[in-house]
Motif scaffolding. Structure first.
Motif, short mmCIF file in Angstrom:
data_model
loop_
_atom_site.label_atom_id
_atom_site.label_comp_id
_atom_site.label_asym_id
_atom_site.label_seq_id
_atom_site.Cartn_x
_atom_site.Cartn_y
_atom_site.Cartn_z
N UNK A 175 -1.71 -18.02 -6.29
CA UNK A 175 -2.34 -17.51 -4.93
C UNK A 175 -2.98 -18.46 -4.10
N UNK A 176 -3.20 -19.82 -4.69
CA UNK A 176 -3.92 -20.84 -3.87
C UNK A 176 -2.70 -21.40 -2.75
N UNK A 177 -1.27 -21.15 -3.39
CA UNK A 177 -0.44 -21.81 -2.40
C UNK A 177 -0.25 -20.94 -1.11
N UNK A 178 0.14 -21.71 -0.16
CA UNK A 178 0.37 -20.86 1.26
C UNK A 178 1.78 -21.04 1.70
N UNK A 179 2.63 -21.40 0.82
CA UNK A 179 4.26 -21.37 1.45
C UNK A 179 5.04 -20.62 0.43
N UNK A 180 4.44 -19.44 -0.01
CA UNK A 180 5.35 -18.41 -0.55
C UNK A 180 6.77 -17.99 0.14
N UNK A 181 7.74 -18.16 -0.27
CA UNK A 181 8.96 -17.72 0.26
C UNK A 181 9.06 -16.25 0.70
N UNK A 182 8.36 -15.20 0.10
CA UNK A 182 8.12 -14.06 0.25
C UNK A 182 6.78 -13.31 0.35
N UNK A 183 6.05 -13.10 1.53
CA UNK A 183 4.79 -12.59 1.41
C UNK A 183 4.74 -11.26 1.02
N UNK A 184 3.53 -11.06 0.40
CA UNK A 184 3.03 -9.56 0.23
C UNK A 184 3.25 -8.63 1.06
N UNK A 185 3.81 -7.45 0.86
CA UNK A 185 4.02 -6.51 1.76
C UNK A 185 2.76 -5.54 1.85
N UNK A 186 2.02 -5.57 2.72
CA UNK A 186 0.82 -4.72 2.95
C UNK A 186 1.03 -3.24 2.55
N UNK A 187 2.15 -2.90 3.14
CA UNK A 187 2.42 -1.29 3.12
C UNK A 187 2.42 -0.87 1.57
N UNK A 188 2.84 -1.86 0.87
CA UNK A 188 3.29 -1.70 -0.80
C UNK A 188 1.80 -1.84 -1.59
N UNK A 189 0.98 -2.42 -0.98
CA UNK A 189 -0.15 -3.30 -1.87
C UNK A 189 -1.32 -2.06 -1.64
N UNK A 190 -1.63 -1.44 -2.61
CA UNK A 190 -2.51 -0.25 -2.66
C UNK A 190 -3.92 -0.46 -3.07
#
Length: 477
Positions: A175-190
């Motif tokens: 989670x300290x990385x900033x270059x994730x190939x796929x970002x978290x989808x806010x709509x699915x993060x409860x």
């Protein structure tokens, strides 16, 4: 902001909740269950996993509430109140199915090169594993995710604890990385999906919060390192807005359902005399303004708790509401109230405890900040908050601050949270006027759960046999 579950992909999660009596392997293949999607996406797994983290918090809290005397049964000799043997197979299954979902998300995140999803998966596996470890001690983990192994070995409780620390450290790295190939989808993060701009950063803070909680848990052991605890705290939450909470329900919060059932004469969620007396001035001589934010006055206009093990003071009159119970008028148990997983207030209490013997000024400042933060979450008015903070038994000064005062205030802040039982055991149940329940089935306070019958029937050869409900966990010696 409340979300209501409407999404098709969450049918897998709801199906899992119906598997509590399953007697097969830990994790059946998804294709074996026609109610589950066969190839869930990262988004679907994120939604189910974050939901289950909140629901499992509620499920485990429901178990431990009478042990820490937050709640009491209105009938005498209640099984939970009196530390009787209870089969918690359903909760065991919920925790392991939650870890299974998060583990699937982790594997898929690795394939798709998503450091953000992998980090969140590590956090969620660690959180559920912590609860298993805290309830039972030894538990399957290193072999638990192999679907070809129906009888996984039990890892030693110290090893399970170490595994949670490894998971949390892995999460911090990812989670300290900033270059994730796929970002978290806010709509699915409860849990943290309400703010896209801070989503990843908040998960990182939660990882540090869990690390601080883990490191502080060994306060009774020779390995306790206050400096390491304080380092984790310093990288975690900075205010109430950072709290890890789940607020997505089909109809209402499960705690509100407890309160609603009580209103309809189901008689659940009655509050213990210990909790009520700690707040109404009986135990500490000061009325705590959080009490009206937790429960409603009785029909007699009083705040009265139920004695654990003894039941209601007026047998046969339980429907009269002459003692206090969980209320839907509370920020903690209203229809849309969040389930709090870990909070800023808890972190400040951890800081106060860890700093007590090395930096009293820091400890006292954290203690005061923790109380204020918790009162703000309970929506106590500024006037009432400041009046309480000015009480000489609260504003004692840095030199007079004690561990007992920290634990006394933290007891209120962890209301309805599973972590309360860990604190009670670490503190050896030494809260003021805290007594054994009436008609207790054990000679001492309960220290752990019996292994569930589901495990004894499925994996009996590996279930530890030399433990009882009075056997202390390794960090509770």
């Amino acid at each position: 902001m409340q979300k209501i579950i409407k999404y098709t992909f969450l049918s897998a999660m709801m199906a899992t909740l119906g598997l509590q009596g399953c007697k097969d392997s830990y994790f059946d293949k998804l294709s074996d269950n026609p109610n589950q999607v066969t190839a869930p996406s990262l988004n679907a797994l994120l939604a189910t996993s974050t939901y289950k983290a909140g629901f499992n918090n509620y499920s485990v809290a429901s178990i431990i509430l009478p042990y820490v005397q937050y709640t009491a049964n209105p009938a005498a000799n209640g099984a939970g109140d009196t530390f009787q043997a209870i089969d918690f197979s359903a909760t065991w299954d919920l925790l392991y199915f939650a870890m299974a979902d998060a583990n699937e998300m982790k594997k898929l995140a690795v394939i798709q090169n998503s450091s953000e999803y992998k980090g969140v998966a590590d956090v969620l596996i660690a959180y559920n594993l912590m609860m298993v470890n805290d309830l039972w001690g030894d538990a399957p983990f290193s072999e638990a995710f192999n679907i070809n192994n129906l009888v996984p070995k039990y890892d030693k409780q110290q090893d399970v604890y170490a595994s949670t620390l490894v998971l949390v450290d892995e999460a911090i790295t990812e989670l300290s990385k900033t270059n994730s190939a796929i970002k978290l989808a806010a709509a699915s993060d409860l849990i943290y999906g309400t703010n896209v701009s801070t989503e990843r950063a908040n998960w990182l803070k939660m990882a540090y919060a869990l690390k601080a909680r883990l490191l502080n848990k060994v306060s009774k052991s020779g390995t306790y390192n206050p400096a390491a605890v304080l380092d984790a705290v310093s990288k975690s939450f900075t205010g109430n807005d950072d709290d890890a909470r789940m607020q997505t329900f089909r109809e209402r919060s499960p705690w509100a359902t407890v309160a609603l059932n009580n209103e309809q004469q189901s008689l659940g969620g009655w509050l213990s005399e210990q909790l009520i007396d700690a707040l109404n001035g009986t135990t500490y001589g000061v009325f705590d303004p959080r009490l009206p934010k937790i429960t409603d006055l009785t029909v007699d206009g009083k705040y009265i708790g139920t004695v654990n093990g003894a039941g209601n003071r007026a047998p046969g009159a339980n429907t009269r509401k002459d003692e206090n119970y969980i209320s839907r008028n509370s920020p903690w148990s209203g229809n849309t109230s969040p389930i709090f997983i870990v909070t800023y207030a808890e972190l400040k209490f951890i800081e106060a405890e860890a700093a007590l013997n090395i930096d009293r000024a820091r400890s006292y400042a954290a203690y005061l900040a923790a109380i204020r933060a918790n009162m703000d979450k309970f929506q106590v008015s500024a006037t009432d908050k400041e009046a309480y903070m000015a009480q000489p038994t609260v504003a004692v000064g840095a030199a007079a601050l004690t561990k007992s005062l920290i634990f006394k205030e933290k007891y209120i802040a962890t209301y309805l949270n599973p972590e309360a039982w860990n604190d009670a055991r670490r503190f050896d149940y030494q809260y003021k006027d805290f007594t054994m329940p009436v008609n207790a089935a054990l000679p001492t306070f309960i220290r752990r759960l019996d292994y569930p019958q589901g495990e004894r029937s499925k994996n009996g050869a590996n279930v530890p046999i030399d433990v009882s409900r009075t056997s202390r966990l390794w960090w509770d010696q």
